[in-house]
Design an enzyme around this catalytic site. Structure first.
Site, PDB file in Angstrom:
ATOM      1  N   CYS A   1       1.959-108.553 -73.095  1.00  0.00           N
ATOM      2  CA  CYS A   1       2.733-108.450 -71.841  1.00  0.00           C
ATOM      3  C   CYS A   1       2.918-109.801 -71.159  1.00  0.00           C
ATOM      4  O   CYS A   1       3.849-109.997 -70.385  1.00  0.00           O
ATOM      5  CB  CYS A   1       2.047-107.487 -70.886  1.00  0.00           C
ATOM      6  SG  CYS A   1       1.749-105.900 -71.646  1.00  0.00           S
TER       7      CYS A   1
ATOM      8  N   HIS B   1       5.654-107.826 -64.271  1.00  0.00           N
ATOM      9  CA  HIS B   1       5.757-107.178 -65.583  1.00  0.00           C
ATOM     10  C   HIS B   1       5.792-105.670 -65.357  1.00  0.00           C
ATOM     11  O   HIS B   1       5.015-105.134 -64.569  1.00  0.00           O
ATOM     12  CB  HIS B   1       4.556-107.573 -66.444  1.00  0.00           C
ATOM     13  CG  HIS B   1       4.317-106.626 -67.579  1.00  0.00           C
ATOM     14  ND1 HIS B   1       5.295-106.340 -68.506  1.00  0.00           N
ATOM     15  CD2 HIS B   1       3.238-105.871 -67.925  1.00  0.00           C
ATOM     16  CE1 HIS B   1       4.814-105.461 -69.370  1.00  0.00           C
ATOM     17  NE2 HIS B   1       3.574-105.155 -69.038  1.00  0.00           N
TER      18      HIS B   1
ATOM     19  N   ASN C   1       7.736 -99.450 -70.359  1.00  0.00           N
ATOM     20  CA  ASN C   1       7.066-100.743 -70.487  1.00  0.00           C
ATOM     21  C   ASN C   1       7.537-101.402 -71.784  1.00  0.00           C
ATOM     22  O   ASN C   1       7.241-100.906 -72.868  1.00  0.00           O
ATOM     23  CB  ASN C   1       5.552-100.492 -70.499  1.00  0.00           C
ATOM     24  CG  ASN C   1       4.721-101.756 -70.646  1.00  0.00           C
ATOM     25  OD1 ASN C   1       5.210-102.789 -71.079  1.00  0.00           O
ATOM     26  ND2 ASN C   1       3.446-101.656 -70.309  1.00  0.00           N
TER      27      ASN C   1
HETATM   28  O1  UT7 Z   1       1.513-103.398 -70.221  1.00  0.00           O
HETATM   29  C1  UT7 Z   1       0.204-103.564 -69.804  1.00  0.00           C
HETATM   30  C2  UT7 Z   1      -0.694-102.648 -70.444  1.00  0.00           C
HETATM   31  N1  UT7 Z   1      -0.723-101.295 -70.008  1.00  0.00           N
HETATM   32  C3  UT7 Z   1      -0.927-100.906 -68.731  1.00  0.00           C
HETATM   33  O2  UT7 Z   1      -0.874-101.673 -67.810  1.00  0.00           O
HETATM   34  C4  UT7 Z   1      -1.236 -99.447 -68.498  1.00  0.00           C
HETATM   35  C5  UT7 Z   1      -2.236 -99.277 -67.416  1.00  0.00           C
HETATM   36  N2  UT7 Z   1      -2.675 -97.909 -67.231  1.00  0.00           N
HETATM   37  C6  UT7 Z   1      -1.857 -96.904 -66.857  1.00  0.00           C
HETATM   38  O3  UT7 Z   1      -0.673 -97.109 -66.654  1.00  0.00           O
HETATM   39  C7  UT7 Z   1      -2.463 -95.549 -66.605  1.00  0.00           C
HETATM   40  O4  UT7 Z   1      -3.849 -95.606 -66.783  1.00  0.00           O
HETATM   41  C8  UT7 Z   1      -1.886 -94.419 -67.512  1.00  0.00           C
HETATM   42  C9  UT7 Z   1      -0.473 -94.107 -67.086  1.00  0.00           C
HETATM   43  C10 UT7 Z   1      -1.920 -94.824 -68.967  1.00  0.00           C
HETATM   44  C11 UT7 Z   1      -2.711 -93.144 -67.371  1.00  0.00           C
HETATM   45  O5  UT7 Z   1      -2.733 -92.743 -66.033  1.00  0.00           O
HETATM   46  P1  UT7 Z   1      -4.112 -92.335 -65.338  1.00  0.00           P
HETATM   47  O6  UT7 Z   1      -3.756 -91.925 -63.979  1.00  0.00           O
HETATM   48  O7  UT7 Z   1      -5.061 -93.481 -65.494  1.00  0.00           O
HETATM   49  O8  UT7 Z   1      -4.556 -91.079 -66.165  1.00  0.00           O
HETATM   50  P2  UT7 Z   1      -5.884 -90.840 -67.029  1.00  0.00           P
HETATM   51  O9  UT7 Z   1      -5.895 -91.703 -68.239  1.00  0.00           O
HETATM   52  O10 UT7 Z   1      -7.061 -90.861 -66.125  1.00  0.00           O
HETATM   53  O11 UT7 Z   1      -5.660 -89.367 -67.477  1.00  0.00           O
HETATM   54  C12 UT7 Z   1      -5.664 -88.266 -66.555  1.00  0.00           C
HETATM   55  C13 UT7 Z   1      -5.389 -86.988 -67.307  1.00  0.00           C
HETATM   56  C14 UT7 Z   1      -6.316 -86.808 -68.506  1.00  0.00           C
HETATM   57  O12 UT7 Z   1      -6.643 -85.428 -68.589  1.00  0.00           O
HETATM   58  P3  UT7 Z   1      -8.031 -84.859 -68.023  1.00  0.00           P
HETATM   59  O13 UT7 Z   1      -9.104 -85.633 -68.761  1.00  0.00           O
HETATM   60  O14 UT7 Z   1      -7.999 -85.164 -66.556  1.00  0.00           O
HETATM   61  O15 UT7 Z   1      -7.959 -83.413 -68.367  1.00  0.00           O
HETATM   62  C15 UT7 Z   1      -5.452 -87.206 -69.675  1.00  0.00           C
HETATM   63  O16 UT7 Z   1      -5.842 -86.575 -70.872  1.00  0.00           O
HETATM   64  O17 UT7 Z   1      -4.062 -86.995 -67.840  1.00  0.00           O
HETATM   65  C16 UT7 Z   1      -4.104 -86.707 -69.232  1.00  0.00           C
HETATM   66  N3  UT7 Z   1      -2.987 -87.390 -69.865  1.00  0.00           N
HETATM   67  C17 UT7 Z   1      -1.759 -86.880 -69.922  1.00  0.00           C
HETATM   68  N4  UT7 Z   1      -1.253 -85.718 -69.452  1.00  0.00           N
HETATM   69  C18 UT7 Z   1       0.050 -85.488 -69.634  1.00  0.00           C
HETATM   70  C19 UT7 Z   1      -2.965 -88.619 -70.486  1.00  0.00           C
HETATM   71  N5  UT7 Z   1      -1.733 -88.880 -70.923  1.00  0.00           N
HETATM   72  C20 UT7 Z   1      -0.961 -87.828 -70.585  1.00  0.00           C
HETATM   73  C21 UT7 Z   1       0.402 -87.516 -70.755  1.00  0.00           C
HETATM   74  N6  UT7 Z   1       0.859 -86.353 -70.254  1.00  0.00           N
HETATM   75  N7  UT7 Z   1       1.268 -88.364 -71.363  1.00  0.00           N
END
Ligand code: UT7
Length: 334
Positions: free
Chosen positions: A116, A261, A291
């Site tokens: 990134c 970014h 992204n």
């Molecule tokens: O380019 C630079 C590199 N990348 C980044 O900067 C990404 C940085 N991180 C993020 O953008 C966020 O952490 C995410 C968007 C990837 C995830 O969001 P979050 O609010 O941190 O969610 P989480 O990982 O804590 O997941 C919450 C819940 C989980 O379920 P449980 O354990 O609460 O039952 C996940 O399994 O959401 C679930 N989940 C999804 N649900 C529906 C994870 N991915 C998905 C999905 N759709 N695509």
């Protein structure tokens, strides 16, 4: 010493639009979840098998647009700097491939592997080359095809919904006067966090580099600890913006446009809040493209200019954070 100016900008995205609803038919996700957590409404994917393209194909089109914007011929370019985490091949790098596509036999091509932050790493290298007089016209490209390397099953849903394909390019050269140009670039890396966002296989540290079992286990797909990446990003990005402002002797209030970014709209909003910038001074287009990693900054900068949100002479601040971890900031008068 003459500053480094952006002489032209261009981008290219594949025409195939992939909505959140389309993704929700392929895996257990929803438009609501994706929009709430990331701000993304849709992204672009290369259209396989109808119109197959690699990262270097997107790059060549973005480069042609940037060259046209700069009023340059490809033959004016004397160095290519190319940032990607999704090269067409493991080697040689995409720089030589795009050079061949642009008809630039003999022109040096340098590949940047900083995810990134790749465009900002490339910008610092280009700035040093131009200031030293090593080259006169540098083509700096960020390009990614993510869609051919994502796990579109429930297992990969956290990563698959975020990333999109696209390319952005800039033609860089010496600024005519002090009303334009790069004022400061600051870069950082901390490899202790390499496992937080990475693509484990194929690996030269394994023999063989990848097995059928690895593929069955999905180890050829990216792995991300999203929460931890998020946590670090919202601290490091404002911090490095402060660093480039201090280096240039300027304040947050001097910034005309911040282009973060495009990792996640919530990350951009947290950075904006920390810096206390009004909405009019922050540009986001992740809603349309997801992204696009190394492409996201030039893609957003080009759109901001085309939409009249950035004008010549404006103070533009760029910042990125991603896999590595690597992060950086840049301050320039457009
Ligand atoms: O380019 C630079 C590199 N990348 C980044 O900067 C990404 C940085 N991180 C993020 O953008 C966020 O952490 C995410 C968007 C990837 C995830 O969001 P979050 O609010 O941190 O969610 P989480 O990982 O804590 O997941 C919450 C819940 C989980 O379920 P449980 O354990 O609460 O039952 C996940 O399994 O959401 C679930 N989940 C999804 N649900 C529906 C994870 N991915 C998905 C999905 N759709 N695509």
């Amino acid at each position: 010493m003459q500053r480094t100016a952006i002489l032209g900008l261009g981008h290219y995205v594949p025409s195939r639009v992939v909505t959140n609803v389309e993704l929700s038919k392929r895996m257990d996700t929803s438009d609501e979840w994706i929009q709430q957590r990331t701000g993304i409404k849709e992204r672009r994917h290369v259209d396989f098998p109808n119109d197959p393209m690699g990262s270097s194909d997107l790059a060549a089109r973005a480069a042609a647009n940037a060259l046209a914007d700069a009023g340059c011929a490809a033959t004016d370019i004397d160095c290519i700097i190319y940032a990607t985490l999704s090269p067409d091949r493991n080697f040689p790098g995409d720089g030589v491939l795009v050079g061949a596509k642009l008809g630039l036999a003999g022109v040096p091509a340098l590949d940047i592997r900083n995810q990134c932050s790749g465009f900002l790493y490339g910008l610092q290298v280009a700035d040093a080359f131009l200031k030293a007089g090593t080259y006169k016209r540098i083509l700096l490209i960020g390009s990614e095809v993510h869609s051919t390397g994502l796990d579109f099953t429930d297992r990969g849903r956290d990563v698959a919904v975020i990333f999109g394909d696209g390319a952005g390019a800039a033609v860089l050269g010496p600024a005519r006067d002090d009303s334009q140009g790069v004022l400061a670039v600051a870069l950082h890396a901390d490899g202790r966090f390499a496992d937080e966002l990475h693509l484990p296989f194929p690996s030269s540290a394994k023999m063989p580099r990848i097995t059928e079992e690895d593929v069955r286990a999905g180890k050829h797909y990216p792995v991300m600890n999203g929460k931890n990446v998020f946590k670090h990003a919202i601290v490091r990005m404002p911090e490095v913006v402060g660093e480039v402002l201090a280096a240039a002797g300027l304040a947050v209030s001097d910034i005309d446009m911040l282009i973060p970014h495009q990792a996640n709209l919530r990350i951009s909003e947290a950075v904006q809040k920390k810096l206390e910038l009004p909405d009019a001074k922050v540009f986001n287009n992740i809603q349309k493209y997801g992204n696009t990693t190394a492409a996201s900054i030039p893609l957003a900068l080009d759109e901001a200019v085309r939409q009249g949100r950035v004008a010549r002479g404006d103070l533009v601040c760029l910042t990125a954070f991603g896999a590595g971890f690597t992060w950086g900031g840049a301050l320039l008068r457009y």
